[in-house]
Design an enzyme around this catalytic site. Structure first.
Site, mmCIF file in Angstrom:
data_model
loop_
_atom_site.group_PDB
_atom_site.id
_atom_site.type_symbol
_atom_site.label_atom_id
_atom_site.label_comp_id
_atom_site.label_asym_id
_atom_site.label_seq_id
_atom_site.Cartn_x
_atom_site.Cartn_y
_atom_site.Cartn_z
ATOM 1 N N CYS A 64 65.847 67.077 48.645
ATOM 2 C CA CYS A 64 65.801 68.071 49.727
ATOM 3 C C CYS A 64 65.126 67.483 50.975
ATOM 4 C CB CYS A 64 65.060 69.313 49.226
ATOM 5 S SG CYS A 64 64.655 70.510 50.497
ATOM 6 N N CYS A 67 62.363 69.559 52.501
ATOM 7 C CA CYS A 67 61.167 69.472 51.657
ATOM 8 C C CYS A 67 60.368 68.226 52.008
ATOM 9 C CB CYS A 67 61.553 69.432 50.178
ATOM 10 S SG CYS A 67 62.434 70.897 49.599
#
Length: 139
Positions: A64, A67
């Site tokens: 991600c 993230c």
């Protein structure tokens, strides 16, 4: 009429180029090591680590890009917190049961817990100042 189509075409092309640039930049964001004060949470230690504390928990995954962009922000937040306020992280690939338990549908999802109970939830990239203010409201 033809001028209108040309202008619209240029705007669409500019948007596509900007989007491609942004995606490439996000994809190349490096992994950052966690600050020493960031808790690594698991199925086994979650309940104990969130008991009698205020904990901002980041649900994330290695693939991600947003993230990875949040990692330095969370490190900064963790370095500024004192007392019973902490930052924790849960890798949803390794601990799917916790992600399911808290109904995490997209990442990054940040859930603020007080004494093990969810108080607030934030989805997406957030600033350090925003997170510190939210933690201060609860703490």
């Amino acid at each position: 009429m033809q001028t209108t189509f040309i202008v619209i075409g240029i705007i669409i092309l500019a948007f596509i180029i900007l989007r491609a640039f942004t995606m490439a930049k996000m994809k190349n964001t490096p992994m950052i090591a966690d600050h020493v004060k960031v808790l690594t949470l698991t199925d086994k230690n979650f309940q104990q680590q969130t008991k009698n504390k205020v904990v901002l928990v980041d649900f994330w995954a290695t693939w991600c890009a947003p993230c990875r962009m949040m990692a330095p922000v969370l490190n900064d937040v963790a370095s500024e917190l004192t007392g019973n306020s902490l930052v924790g992280k849960i890798n949803i690939e390794q601990h799917q049961a916790l992600a399911q338990k808290f109904k995490v549908r997209s990442i990054p999802t940040l859930i603020l817990f007080k004494n093990g109970t969810e108080i607030n939830r934030f989805v997406g990239i957030k600033s350090k100042d925003f997170l510190l203010k939210e933690i201060a409201k609860v703490g």
